[in-house]
Design a protein around this motif. Sequence first.
Motif, PDB file in Angstrom:
ATOM      1  N   PHE A  42       0.810  -1.219   0.000  1.00  0.00           N
ATOM      2  CA  PHE A  42       0.000   0.000   0.000  1.00  0.00           C
ATOM      3  C   PHE A  42       0.847   1.275   0.000  1.00  0.00           C
ATOM      4  O   PHE A  42       0.301   2.368   0.122  1.00  0.00           O
ATOM      5  CB  PHE A  42      -0.907   0.037   1.237  1.00  0.00           C
ATOM      6  N   ALA A  43       2.160   1.167  -0.112  1.00  0.00           N
ATOM      7  CA  ALA A  43       3.044   2.321   0.078  1.00  0.00           C
ATOM      8  C   ALA A  43       2.733   3.473  -0.866  1.00  0.00           C
ATOM      9  O   ALA A  43       2.621   4.618  -0.425  1.00  0.00           O
ATOM     10  CB  ALA A  43       4.503   1.891  -0.067  1.00  0.00           C
ATOM     11  N   LEU A  44       2.592   3.195  -2.142  1.00  0.00           N
ATOM     12  CA  LEU A  44       2.334   4.276  -3.095  1.00  0.00           C
ATOM     13  C   LEU A  44       0.974   4.920  -2.840  1.00  0.00           C
ATOM     14  O   LEU A  44       0.849   6.142  -2.807  1.00  0.00           O
ATOM     15  CB  LEU A  44       2.408   3.746  -4.526  1.00  0.00           C
ATOM     16  N   LEU A  45      -0.029   4.084  -2.623  1.00  0.00           N
ATOM     17  CA  LEU A  45      -1.378   4.589  -2.348  1.00  0.00           C
ATOM     18  C   LEU A  45      -1.393   5.420  -1.065  1.00  0.00           C
ATOM     19  O   LEU A  45      -1.960   6.512  -1.026  1.00  0.00           O
ATOM     20  CB  LEU A  45      -2.351   3.419  -2.239  1.00  0.00           C
ATOM     21  N   ILE A  52      -1.525  10.605   1.875  1.00  0.00           N
ATOM     22  CA  ILE A  52      -1.069  11.452   2.978  1.00  0.00           C
ATOM     23  C   ILE A  52      -1.059  12.921   2.551  1.00  0.00           C
ATOM     24  O   ILE A  52      -1.280  13.815   3.358  1.00  0.00           O
ATOM     25  CB  ILE A  52       0.317  10.993   3.479  1.00  0.00           C
ATOM     26  N   LEU A  53      -0.843  13.160   1.272  1.00  0.00           N
ATOM     27  CA  LEU A  53      -0.813  14.537   0.775  1.00  0.00           C
ATOM     28  C   LEU A  53      -2.204  15.147   0.641  1.00  0.00           C
ATOM     29  O   LEU A  53      -2.342  16.349   0.488  1.00  0.00           O
ATOM     30  CB  LEU A  53      -0.097  14.583  -0.582  1.00  0.00           C
ATOM     31  N   ARG A  56      -8.771   9.768   4.208  1.00  0.00           N
ATOM     32  CA  ARG A  56      -9.968   9.283   4.913  1.00  0.00           C
ATOM     33  C   ARG A  56     -10.670   8.176   4.147  1.00  0.00           C
ATOM     34  O   ARG A  56     -11.326   7.322   4.734  1.00  0.00           O
ATOM     35  CB  ARG A  56     -10.932  10.433   5.174  1.00  0.00           C
ATOM     36  N   ARG A  57     -10.559   8.173   2.819  1.00  0.00           N
ATOM     37  CA  ARG A  57     -11.166   7.106   2.015  1.00  0.00           C
ATOM     38  C   ARG A  57     -10.309   5.847   2.003  1.00  0.00           C
ATOM     39  O   ARG A  57     -10.822   4.743   1.994  1.00  0.00           O
ATOM     40  CB  ARG A  57     -11.373   7.586   0.573  1.00  0.00           C
ATOM     41  N   VAL A  58      -8.994   6.007   1.997  1.00  0.00           N
ATOM     42  CA  VAL A  58      -8.068   4.890   1.848  1.00  0.00           C
ATOM     43  C   VAL A  58      -7.793   4.179   3.167  1.00  0.00           C
ATOM     44  O   VAL A  58      -7.683   2.951   3.217  1.00  0.00           O
ATOM     45  CB  VAL A  58      -6.737   5.408   1.230  1.00  0.00           C
ATOM     46  N   LEU A  59      -7.687   4.936   4.243  1.00  0.00           N
ATOM     47  CA  LEU A  59      -7.273   4.390   5.531  1.00  0.00           C
ATOM     48  C   LEU A  59      -8.160   3.257   6.060  1.00  0.00           C
ATOM     49  O   LEU A  59      -7.630   2.247   6.537  1.00  0.00           O
ATOM     50  CB  LEU A  59      -7.151   5.514   6.562  1.00  0.00           C
ATOM     51  N   PRO A  60      -9.484   3.329   5.992  1.00  0.00           N
ATOM     52  CA  PRO A  60     -10.293   2.218   6.502  1.00  0.00           C
ATOM     53  C   PRO A  60      -9.989   0.876   5.814  1.00  0.00           C
ATOM     54  O   PRO A  60      -9.936  -0.158   6.481  1.00  0.00           O
ATOM     55  CB  PRO A  60     -11.732   2.662   6.234  1.00  0.00           C
ATOM     56  N   THR A  86      -7.472  -4.487   6.192  1.00  0.00           N
ATOM     57  CA  THR A  86      -6.508  -5.468   5.700  1.00  0.00           C
ATOM     58  C   THR A  86      -5.523  -5.850   6.786  1.00  0.00           C
ATOM     59  O   THR A  86      -5.204  -7.034   6.973  1.00  0.00           O
ATOM     60  CB  THR A  86      -5.757  -4.914   4.473  1.00  0.00           C
ATOM     61  N   LEU A  87      -5.047  -4.870   7.539  1.00  0.00           N
ATOM     62  CA  LEU A  87      -4.132  -5.160   8.647  1.00  0.00           C
ATOM     63  C   LEU A  87      -4.810  -6.002   9.718  1.00  0.00           C
ATOM     64  O   LEU A  87      -4.214  -6.947  10.247  1.00  0.00           O
ATOM     65  CB  LEU A  87      -3.620  -3.859   9.263  1.00  0.00           C
ATOM     66  N   ALA A  88      -6.048  -5.659  10.057  1.00  0.00           N
ATOM     67  CA  ALA A  88      -6.763  -6.398  11.107  1.00  0.00           C
ATOM     68  C   ALA A  88      -6.965  -7.858  10.718  1.00  0.00           C
ATOM     69  O   ALA A  88      -6.913  -8.739  11.574  1.00  0.00           O
ATOM     70  CB  ALA A  88      -8.113  -5.740  11.388  1.00  0.00           C
TER      71      ALA A  88
END
Length: 121
Positions: A75-78, A83-84, A90-94, A99-101
Amino acid sequence: YGLRWQIELFFKTWKSQGGLDEIDSEREEIVLVLVYATLCAALLARLLLWLAARRYARPWYEMCLGNAMKILAHFALLLGRAILNVRRLRRVLPGILETLAVHAWLPARTKAVLAFSSQPR
């Protein structure tokens, strides 16, 4: 002792997942940049892993930092682009937290980790 064990695990993951055991440069500037970049990535991974554990009611001590760093590499590029832009973040973080959970949770390791933590058995 439990906190010391967590620090040892953090540095082990930092070294292996960040590739610090394979630095082939002798230039001090390059080595320092790689060390600091890896430290930032590991701290970001730990923060996002904690957020994912909290959001999805998973115990933090059952979450694997190594898996989290591998997932976040995808997910690094996304994540970097998001972050910018706060609205994009707010759309990407959930999705990243979900995925992490799911993929960084290792409930089978609970007993081994509990031996070194202050959590009740």
